[in-house]
Scaffold this motif. Sequence first.
Motif, PDB file in Angstrom:
ATOM      1  N   VAL A 158       0.849  -1.200   0.000  1.00 27.62           N
ATOM      2  CA  VAL A 158       0.000   0.000   0.000  1.00 27.62           C
ATOM      3  C   VAL A 158       0.882   1.246   0.000  1.00 27.62           C
ATOM      4  CG1 VAL A 158      -1.788   1.280   1.227  1.00 27.62           C
ATOM      5  CG2 VAL A 158      -1.817  -1.223   1.247  1.00 27.62           C
ATOM      6  N   LEU A 159       1.938   1.224   0.793  1.00 36.05           N
ATOM      7  CA  LEU A 159       2.830   2.377   0.897  1.00 36.05           C
ATOM      8  C   LEU A 159       3.876   2.396  -0.215  1.00 36.05           C
ATOM      9  CD1 LEU A 159       3.444   2.290   4.760  1.00 36.05           C
ATOM     10  CD2 LEU A 159       1.823   3.720   3.500  1.00 36.05           C
ATOM     11  N   THR A 160       4.485   1.238  -0.477  1.00 43.37           N
ATOM     12  CA  THR A 160       5.588   1.220  -1.441  1.00 43.37           C
ATOM     13  C   THR A 160       5.115   1.466  -2.874  1.00 43.37           C
ATOM     14  OG1 THR A 160       5.466  -1.199  -1.586  1.00 43.37           O
ATOM     15  CG2 THR A 160       7.031  -0.264  -0.004  1.00 43.37           C
ATOM     16  N   VAL A 161       3.941   0.952  -3.226  1.00 45.19           N
ATOM     17  CA  VAL A 161       3.420   1.206  -4.580  1.00 45.19           C
ATOM     18  C   VAL A 161       3.125   2.689  -4.755  1.00 45.19           C
ATOM     19  CG1 VAL A 161       1.456   0.826  -6.118  1.00 45.19           C
ATOM     20  CG2 VAL A 161       2.528  -1.115  -4.984  1.00 45.19           C
ATOM     21  N   ALA A 162       2.592   3.319  -3.708  1.00 51.45           N
ATOM     22  CA  ALA A 162       2.347   4.765  -3.771  1.00 51.45           C
ATOM     23  C   ALA A 162       3.653   5.516  -4.002  1.00 51.45           C
ATOM     24  CB  ALA A 162       1.666   5.240  -2.488  1.00 51.45           C
ATOM     25  N   LEU A 163       4.718   5.052  -3.346  1.00 55.81           N
ATOM     26  CA  LEU A 163       6.033   5.678  -3.532  1.00 55.81           C
ATOM     27  C   LEU A 163       6.500   5.544  -4.968  1.00 55.81           C
ATOM     28  CD1 LEU A 163       8.716   6.893  -2.524  1.00 55.81           C
ATOM     29  CD2 LEU A 163       9.439   4.572  -1.928  1.00 55.81           C
ATOM     30  N   TRP A 164       6.347   4.341  -5.552  1.00 56.11           N
ATOM     31  CA  TRP A 164       6.827   4.156  -6.920  1.00 56.11           C
ATOM     32  C   TRP A 164       5.960   4.911  -7.932  1.00 56.11           C
ATOM     33  CZ3 TRP A 164      11.478   3.040  -7.809  1.00 56.11           C
ATOM     34  CH2 TRP A 164      12.194   2.235  -6.931  1.00 56.11           C
ATOM     35  N   LEU A 165       4.680   5.031  -7.660  1.00 54.04           N
ATOM     36  CA  LEU A 165       3.824   5.859  -8.525  1.00 54.04           C
ATOM     37  C   LEU A 165       4.298   7.312  -8.504  1.00 54.04           C
ATOM     38  CD1 LEU A 165       0.305   4.406  -7.656  1.00 54.04           C
ATOM     39  CD2 LEU A 165       1.408   4.313  -9.887  1.00 54.04           C
ATOM     40  N   VAL A 216       7.442   8.308  -7.830  1.00 52.65           N
ATOM     41  CA  VAL A 216       8.724   8.348  -8.546  1.00 52.65           C
ATOM     42  C   VAL A 216       8.494   8.365 -10.059  1.00 52.65           C
ATOM     43  CG1 VAL A 216      10.813   7.014  -9.066  1.00 52.65           C
ATOM     44  CG2 VAL A 216      10.024   7.231  -6.692  1.00 52.65           C
ATOM     45  N   LEU A 217       7.506   7.595 -10.516  1.00 56.80           N
ATOM     46  CA  LEU A 217       7.216   7.500 -11.956  1.00 56.80           C
ATOM     47  C   LEU A 217       6.410   8.681 -12.467  1.00 56.80           C
ATOM     48  CD1 LEU A 217       6.291   3.701 -12.063  1.00 56.80           C
ATOM     49  CD2 LEU A 217       8.347   4.745 -13.045  1.00 56.80           C
ATOM     50  N   GLY A 218       5.910   9.510 -11.553  1.00 55.35           N
ATOM     51  CA  GLY A 218       5.099  10.659 -11.960  1.00 55.35           C
ATOM     52  C   GLY A 218       3.727  10.290 -12.456  1.00 55.35           C
ATOM     53  N   VAL A 219       3.178   9.172 -11.953  1.00 51.94           N
ATOM     54  CA  VAL A 219       1.843   8.731 -12.351  1.00 51.94           C
ATOM     55  C   VAL A 219       0.839   9.256 -11.333  1.00 51.94           C
ATOM     56  CG1 VAL A 219       0.331   6.748 -12.787  1.00 51.94           C
ATOM     57  CG2 VAL A 219       2.764   6.640 -13.377  1.00 51.94           C
ATOM     58  N   GLY A 220      -0.270   9.798 -11.834  1.00 48.61           N
ATOM     59  CA  GLY A 220      -1.263  10.325 -10.920  1.00 48.61           C
ATOM     60  C   GLY A 220      -1.758  11.672 -11.378  1.00 48.61           C
TER      61      GLY A 220
END
Length: 313
Positions: free
Chosen positions: A300-307, A309-313
């Motif tokens: 839940v936390l780590t995927v949010a971090l990678w999103l 980093v990737l600039g998705v959202g």
Amino acid sequence: MLSTLSDIAVIVLPVFGMVAVGYLAAKVKLVSERASDGLAEFVFSLAVPALIFKTLSESSLPEAQPWGYWISYFAGAFFVFGLAMLAARKLFGRSPQEAVIHGFAAGQANTVFVGVPLILKAYGPEGAVPLFLLIAIHLPVMLVAATVLMEGSAGFSRATAMKLVKALALNPILIGIYAGALGRVLGIQATGIPKQMVDLIAAAATPCALISLGLSLKRYGMSGGDLAPSALISGLKLVVHPAAVYGLTFLFPMPAVWAGVAVLFAAMPSGINGYLLAQRYGIGVGASTSAVSMSTGLAVLTVALWLYVLGVG
């Protein structure tokens, strides 16, 4: 900054919220273990294969093999596979076979139950082709590697090889991929009533997969005796694997969406196949079970971090 975090929350929270719904439904005994098995079988054998067939048969496949995409992902996968095996032997004193279970749990991602819903929500239809192309070879490559390593310690037999080939040939996910790719190459697509039926089944894949994962987490839970190995496996899976892939995407040219899909795919929690492989050999069950539960909760936390980093959202 706040706007970006809000956008990321819109992607992550509904996905893991559905997992929580499944967990709570099992916790209060609203859904039985029998129903859990049936739902998981429906997702794996029918809903996701239908979604894959629909996506691949209706999409444009790349004209050339995306070698940079494959190399970036699998180099990262086998890097953490090797690290987890080394740690199992040197840090935790596990046997060579159990070390393979640790490596497989660290390198094999939960593609069906978390990867498909989350990546499609993040990238939409544009991410579907790179996602399903990677799914097409992810399980065969990782499972063959793990099986060869497991059987190698006792001598790899022809019977084992034939059993593995048969299992891969009849895997429902792979059948969906074969059918979808063949339909795309031959220009065959479902139309009329068959298309409506395929669309309805495919639409059930995402919610049912997430609910099923929640039911499974309640069923298998955590294994207190293997928390340290499970924590290491989770860290390798959620942080080191996607970080390695992220770095490699700068070395190998590929579209931004393909790079993002590869990183998010790598950032998925440990897949249930690690537990299934451990069960088959009767070794490393505690560590693999705990790794699935722990990595899914932390994702839940780590995927949010990678999103982010990737600039998705």
